[in-house]
Design a protein around this motif. Structure first.
Motif, short mmCIF file in Angstrom:
data_model
loop_
_atom_site.label_atom_id
_atom_site.label_comp_id
_atom_site.label_asym_id
_atom_site.label_seq_id
_atom_site.Cartn_x
_atom_site.Cartn_y
_atom_site.Cartn_z
N TYR A 74 0.81 -1.21 0.00
CA TYR A 74 0.00 0.00 0.00
C TYR A 74 0.85 1.27 0.00
O TYR A 74 0.33 2.35 -0.25
CB TYR A 74 -1.01 0.01 1.16
CG TYR A 74 -2.38 -0.37 0.66
CD1 TYR A 74 -3.27 0.59 0.23
CD2 TYR A 74 -2.76 -1.69 0.58
CE1 TYR A 74 -4.52 0.25 -0.25
CE2 TYR A 74 -4.00 -2.05 0.10
CZ TYR A 74 -4.88 -1.07 -0.31
OH TYR A 74 -6.10 -1.42 -0.79
N VAL A 104 0.50 2.97 -3.25
CA VAL A 104 -0.75 3.68 -3.51
C VAL A 104 -0.60 5.18 -3.24
O VAL A 104 -1.16 6.00 -3.97
CB VAL A 104 -1.91 3.11 -2.65
CG1 VAL A 104 -3.15 3.97 -2.74
CG2 VAL A 104 -2.23 1.71 -3.10
N SER A 105 0.17 5.54 -2.24
CA SER A 105 0.33 6.97 -1.95
C SER A 105 0.94 7.70 -3.14
O SER A 105 0.53 8.82 -3.46
CB SER A 105 1.18 7.17 -0.70
OG SER A 105 2.49 6.65 -0.88
N THR A 157 0.76 6.67 -6.37
CA THR A 157 -0.19 6.68 -7.48
C THR A 157 -1.25 7.75 -7.28
O THR A 157 -1.62 8.44 -8.22
CB THR A 157 -0.89 5.31 -7.67
OG1 THR A 157 -1.71 5.02 -6.55
CG2 THR A 157 0.10 4.20 -7.89
N GLN A 158 -1.71 7.91 -6.05
CA GLN A 158 -2.76 8.90 -5.77
C GLN A 158 -2.24 10.33 -5.92
O GLN A 158 -2.95 11.20 -6.41
CB GLN A 158 -3.35 8.68 -4.38
CG GLN A 158 -4.11 7.37 -4.26
CD GLN A 158 -5.23 7.28 -5.29
OE1 GLN A 158 -6.06 8.16 -5.41
NE2 GLN A 158 -5.24 6.19 -6.05
N MET A 159 -0.99 10.56 -5.50
CA MET A 159 -0.41 11.90 -5.67
C MET A 159 -0.28 12.25 -7.15
O MET A 159 -0.60 13.36 -7.57
CB MET A 159 0.96 11.98 -4.99
CG MET A 159 0.88 12.08 -3.50
SD MET A 159 2.49 12.37 -2.74
CE MET A 159 3.23 10.75 -2.85
N GLN A 203 -1.98 10.90 -9.71
CA GLN A 203 -3.31 11.04 -10.30
C GLN A 203 -3.90 12.41 -9.95
O GLN A 203 -4.48 13.08 -10.79
CB GLN A 203 -4.23 9.92 -9.83
CG GLN A 203 -3.85 8.53 -10.33
CD GLN A 203 -4.14 8.31 -11.79
OE1 GLN A 203 -3.45 8.82 -12.67
NE2 GLN A 203 -5.17 7.54 -12.06
N ALA A 204 -3.75 12.83 -8.69
CA ALA A 204 -4.28 14.13 -8.27
C ALA A 204 -3.57 15.28 -8.99
O ALA A 204 -4.21 16.26 -9.38
CB ALA A 204 -4.13 14.29 -6.76
N ARG A 217 -5.00 15.41 -12.54
CA ARG A 217 -6.38 15.89 -12.52
C ARG A 217 -6.40 17.40 -12.30
O ARG A 217 -7.15 18.13 -12.94
CB ARG A 217 -7.18 15.19 -11.43
CG ARG A 217 -7.56 13.79 -11.77
CD ARG A 217 -8.45 13.18 -10.70
NE ARG A 217 -8.52 11.75 -10.88
CZ ARG A 217 -8.11 10.86 -9.99
NH1 ARG A 217 -7.64 11.25 -8.82
NH2 ARG A 217 -8.19 9.58 -10.24
N THR A 271 -4.34 10.44 -16.57
CA THR A 271 -4.99 9.62 -15.55
C THR A 271 -5.76 8.45 -16.17
O THR A 271 -5.78 7.36 -15.62
CB THR A 271 -5.92 10.46 -14.66
OG1 THR A 271 -6.98 11.00 -15.43
CG2 THR A 271 -5.17 11.56 -13.96
N THR A 308 -4.80 4.57 -15.51
CA THR A 308 -5.76 3.62 -14.96
C THR A 308 -5.89 2.39 -15.85
O THR A 308 -5.91 1.26 -15.36
CB THR A 308 -7.13 4.30 -14.77
OG1 THR A 308 -6.96 5.42 -13.89
CG2 THR A 308 -8.16 3.34 -14.20
N TRP A 352 0.21 -1.01 -9.74
CA TRP A 352 0.49 0.27 -9.09
C TRP A 352 1.86 0.82 -9.49
O TRP A 352 2.02 2.01 -9.72
CB TRP A 352 0.41 0.13 -7.58
CG TRP A 352 -0.98 -0.03 -7.05
CD1 TRP A 352 -2.15 0.31 -7.68
CD2 TRP A 352 -1.35 -0.59 -5.81
NE1 TRP A 352 -3.23 0.00 -6.89
CE2 TRP A 352 -2.77 -0.55 -5.72
CE3 TRP A 352 -0.64 -1.13 -4.74
CZ2 TRP A 352 -3.46 -1.02 -4.62
CZ3 TRP A 352 -1.34 -1.60 -3.64
CH2 TRP A 352 -2.73 -1.54 -3.59
#
Length: 101
Positions: free
Chosen positions: A23, A26-27, A29-31, A33-34, A37, A45, A49, A80
């Motif tokens: 996990y 994931v931090s 990937t989320q940064m 993606q954000a 966006r 993005t 995905t 990921w």
């Protein structure tokens, strides 16, 4: 109370052991993606995905017979990491372009 079989319990413990370590990815990937966006570069993005899902499903399909539930964990991590590599490449390009202006 329902009895849980030893195989089910072992599968759950194996899954959680792997995923608790994975996990961390994931931090990142989320940064990424954000970031895209927020920049309005939704195509990054979307591709990210699609790449992640393709890598995950492909790996699981190839290795589920050999690795069992661990294939799901490793496939998730590979998906990921694919997102981090692809998104990281585009983030570096973006920031290099901004720095040169």
């Amino acid at each position: 109370m329902t009895e849980i079989s030893t195989d089910t319990l072992h599968g759950g413990v194996t899954y959680l052991r792997y995923m608790s370590l994975f996990y961390i990815a994931v931090s990142f990937t989320q940064m990424l993606q954000a970031l895209f966006r927020g920049l309005g570069k939704l195509w990054v993005t979307i591709i990210n995905t699609i790449l992640q899902i393709s890598l995950r499903v492909g790996f699981i399909y190839l290795f589920i017979g050999r690795l069992g539930i661990a294939a799901v964990c490793w496939g998730t991590l590979i998906g990921w990491l694919g997102m981090v590599i692809y998104g990281g490449f585009h983030a570096i390009r973006y920031f290099n372009k901004e720095a040169s202006i």
